[in-house]
Motif scaffolding. Sequence first.
Motif, PDB file in Angstrom:
ATOM      1  N   THR A  80      -5.419  -7.814 -14.379  1.00 11.95           N
ATOM      2  CA  THR A  80      -6.125  -6.708 -14.384  1.00 11.95           C
ATOM      3  C   THR A  80      -5.343  -5.505 -13.758  1.00 11.95           C
ATOM      4  O   THR A  80      -5.412  -4.103 -13.935  1.00 11.95           O
ATOM      5  CB  THR A  80      -7.266  -7.342 -13.615  1.00 11.95           C
ATOM      6  N   GLY A  81      -3.920  -5.657 -13.349  1.00 10.54           N
ATOM      7  CA  GLY A  81      -3.657  -4.491 -11.990  1.00 10.54           C
ATOM      8  C   GLY A  81      -2.883  -4.173 -12.513  1.00 10.54           C
ATOM      9  O   GLY A  81      -2.889  -2.570 -13.235  1.00 10.54           O
ATOM     10  N   SER A 135     -11.232   4.684  -0.095  1.00 10.74           N
ATOM     11  CA  SER A 135     -10.211   4.800   0.958  1.00 10.74           C
ATOM     12  C   SER A 135      -8.930   5.136   0.516  1.00 10.74           C
ATOM     13  O   SER A 135      -7.863   6.378   0.801  1.00 10.74           O
ATOM     14  CB  SER A 135      -9.974   4.248   2.125  1.00 10.74           C
ATOM     15  N   VAL A 136      -8.159   4.488  -0.421  1.00 13.63           N
ATOM     16  CA  VAL A 136      -6.815   4.092  -1.286  1.00 13.63           C
ATOM     17  C   VAL A 136      -6.726   5.196  -1.900  1.00 13.63           C
ATOM     18  O   VAL A 136      -5.867   6.148  -1.898  1.00 13.63           O
ATOM     19  CB  VAL A 136      -6.300   2.739  -1.754  1.00 13.63           C
ATOM     20  N   ILE A 137      -7.613   5.619  -2.834  1.00 16.42           N
ATOM     21  CA  ILE A 137      -7.649   6.407  -3.356  1.00 16.42           C
ATOM     22  C   ILE A 137      -7.215   7.898  -2.503  1.00 16.42           C
ATOM     23  O   ILE A 137      -6.662   8.957  -3.089  1.00 16.42           O
ATOM     24  CB  ILE A 137      -8.718   6.866  -4.614  1.00 16.42           C
ATOM     25  N   ARG A 138      -8.430   8.289  -2.206  1.00 19.67           N
ATOM     26  CA  ARG A 138      -8.585   9.602  -1.016  1.00 19.67           C
ATOM     27  C   ARG A 138      -7.239   9.495  -1.009  1.00 19.67           C
ATOM     28  O   ARG A 138      -6.582  10.529  -0.231  1.00 19.67           O
ATOM     29  CB  ARG A 138      -9.761   9.923  -0.601  1.00 19.67           C
ATOM     30  N   ILE A 139      -6.781   8.359   0.295  1.00 18.49           N
ATOM     31  CA  ILE A 139      -5.492   8.821   1.247  1.00 18.49           C
ATOM     32  C   ILE A 139      -4.342   9.147   0.033  1.00 18.49           C
ATOM     33  O   ILE A 139      -3.342   9.678   0.554  1.00 18.49           O
ATOM     34  CB  ILE A 139      -5.219   7.829   2.133  1.00 18.49           C
ATOM     35  N   GLY A 140      -4.626   8.186  -1.011  1.00 16.05           N
ATOM     36  CA  GLY A 140      -3.434   8.545  -1.471  1.00 16.05           C
ATOM     37  C   GLY A 140      -2.895  10.092  -2.491  1.00 16.05           C
ATOM     38  O   GLY A 140      -1.825   9.877  -2.092  1.00 16.05           O
ATOM     39  N   ASP A 141      -4.340  10.691  -2.408  1.00 12.66           N
ATOM     40  CA  ASP A 141      -4.468  12.006  -3.291  1.00 12.66           C
ATOM     41  C   ASP A 141      -3.819  12.675  -2.191  1.00 12.66           C
ATOM     42  O   ASP A 141      -3.460  13.769  -3.239  1.00 12.66           O
ATOM     43  CB  ASP A 141      -5.980  11.925  -3.721  1.00 12.66           C
ATOM     44  N   GLN A 142      -3.862  12.598  -1.119  1.00 13.63           N
ATOM     45  CA  GLN A 142      -3.551  13.253  -0.407  1.00 13.63           C
ATOM     46  C   GLN A 142      -1.699  13.428   0.156  1.00 13.63           C
ATOM     47  O   GLN A 142      -1.491  14.472   0.512  1.00 13.63           O
ATOM     48  CB  GLN A 142      -3.934  13.096   0.959  1.00 13.63           C
ATOM     49  N   ASP A 171       1.780  10.772  -6.405  1.00 15.35           N
ATOM     50  CA  ASP A 171       2.324   9.984  -7.542  1.00 15.35           C
ATOM     51  C   ASP A 171       2.343   8.645  -7.878  1.00 15.35           C
ATOM     52  O   ASP A 171       3.006   8.322  -8.616  1.00 15.35           O
ATOM     53  CB  ASP A 171       3.907  11.072  -7.604  1.00 15.35           C
ATOM     54  N   ARG A 172       1.852   8.287  -6.786  1.00 16.75           N
ATOM     55  CA  ARG A 172       2.138   6.102  -6.260  1.00 16.75           C
ATOM     56  C   ARG A 172       0.733   6.324  -6.406  1.00 16.75           C
ATOM     57  O   ARG A 172       0.501   4.955  -6.605  1.00 16.75           O
ATOM     58  CB  ARG A 172       2.477   6.496  -5.755  1.00 16.75           C
ATOM     59  N   VAL A 173      -0.815   6.905  -7.478  1.00 19.94           N
ATOM     60  CA  VAL A 173      -1.725   7.006  -6.625  1.00 19.94           C
ATOM     61  C   VAL A 173      -2.518   5.401  -7.884  1.00 19.94           C
ATOM     62  O   VAL A 173      -2.664   4.511  -7.742  1.00 19.94           O
ATOM     63  CB  VAL A 173      -2.923   8.053  -7.051  1.00 19.94           C
ATOM     64  N   PRO A 174      -1.421   5.502  -9.168  1.00 17.87           N
ATOM     65  CA  PRO A 174      -1.764   4.182 -10.088  1.00 17.87           C
ATOM     66  C   PRO A 174      -0.713   3.410  -9.681  1.00 17.87           C
ATOM     67  O   PRO A 174      -2.168   1.812  -9.633  1.00 17.87           O
ATOM     68  CB  PRO A 174      -0.540   4.481 -11.432  1.00 17.87           C
ATOM     69  N   MET A 175       0.197   2.825  -8.854  1.00 22.93           N
ATOM     70  CA  MET A 175       0.698   1.405  -8.568  1.00 22.93           C
ATOM     71  C   MET A 175       0.285   1.550  -6.919  1.00 22.93           C
ATOM     72  O   MET A 175      -0.547   0.539  -7.421  1.00 22.93           O
ATOM     73  CB  MET A 175       1.899   1.819  -8.215  1.00 22.93           C
ATOM     74  N   LEU A 176      -0.939   1.629  -5.896  1.00 19.02           N
ATOM     75  CA  LEU A 176      -1.670   2.400  -5.012  1.00 19.02           C
ATOM     76  C   LEU A 176      -2.864   1.148  -5.595  1.00 19.02           C
ATOM     77  O   LEU A 176      -3.356   0.457  -4.980  1.00 19.02           O
ATOM     78  CB  LEU A 176      -2.496   3.286  -4.207  1.00 19.02           C
ATOM     79  N   VAL A 177      -3.716   2.449  -6.335  1.00 19.13           N
ATOM     80  CA  VAL A 177      -4.914   1.331  -7.068  1.00 19.13           C
ATOM     81  C   VAL A 177      -4.866  -0.035  -7.896  1.00 19.13           C
ATOM     82  O   VAL A 177      -5.394  -0.253  -7.244  1.00 19.13           O
ATOM     83  CB  VAL A 177      -5.873   2.264  -7.866  1.00 19.13           C
ATOM     84  N   ALA A 178      -3.887   0.301  -8.679  1.00 23.10           N
ATOM     85  CA  ALA A 178      -3.385  -1.770  -9.860  1.00 23.10           C
ATOM     86  C   ALA A 178      -3.367  -2.361  -8.126  1.00 23.10           C
ATOM     87  O   ALA A 178      -4.245  -3.705  -8.854  1.00 23.10           O
ATOM     88  CB  ALA A 178      -2.217  -0.486 -10.300  1.00 23.10           C
ATOM     89  N   LEU A 179      -2.175  -2.245  -7.210  1.00 22.50           N
ATOM     90  CA  LEU A 179      -1.940  -3.393  -5.847  1.00 22.50           C
ATOM     91  C   LEU A 179      -3.293  -3.660  -4.855  1.00 22.50           C
ATOM     92  O   LEU A 179      -3.806  -4.482  -5.161  1.00 22.50           O
ATOM     93  CB  LEU A 179      -1.131  -2.920  -5.483  1.00 22.50           C
TER      94      LEU A 179
END
Length: 216
Positions: A44-45, A134-141, A145-153
């Motif tokens: 899934t990740g 929260s991960v998506i919002r903070i990562g977007d800020q 460029d690392r949002v895909p990895m942040l969400v996947a993990l």
Amino acid sequence: MKSYFSEFVGTALLLAIVVGSGMLGESLSAGNAAVALLGNSIATGAGLYVLITLLGPISGAHFNPVVSLMFWKLGHLDAKKMIIYWACQFIGAIAGIWLTHLMFSLPILQESTKVRTGSGIWVSEFISALVLLSVIRIGDQVAKDRVPMLVALTVTAGHWFTSSTFFANPAVTLARSLTNTFVGIAPNDVLGFVVAETLAAALVMVVLFCRFKRQS
């Protein structure tokens, strides 16, 4: 139209990955649920990372109604586009379930019998959705460029630190009630999950509203 098709295909493939890896993990693990969950979470990740990386530039790669709701609140979507995104996500999620059943030569129309209910499970889903948003919002800020990895993990880890195994998505929750496999959820338990996920989204909306009000 490209963005709507992206949301449909992305959500369908996400469900195919979730359900297919769950079934294969269960069949190959000789009854070891931990091994099956490990295979399911890794697949899934990994799948999410690919889907978000490739489809993010087209539609934002939401694949999740509460994510679209948050981006509507942020002003990235208008109400009409958000509603069409929701339709694409729910229809895509169900299509992904049916496609997976077809690939594994199972009856296409099913209903899950797997009970997932109780206060602990609901709290878990609330926390899951809150963490994901929260991960998506903070990562977007701070690390766009690392949002895909942040969400996947986050989703991979969420399979293991939450009692609900980190659904965090109303479209995914509803669709998983239509598969009587490793990742299913009984239809009677869907409402509790969706309410918890929606409450988490509402909390994020309140926080965003208060922040915008202070800035203005």
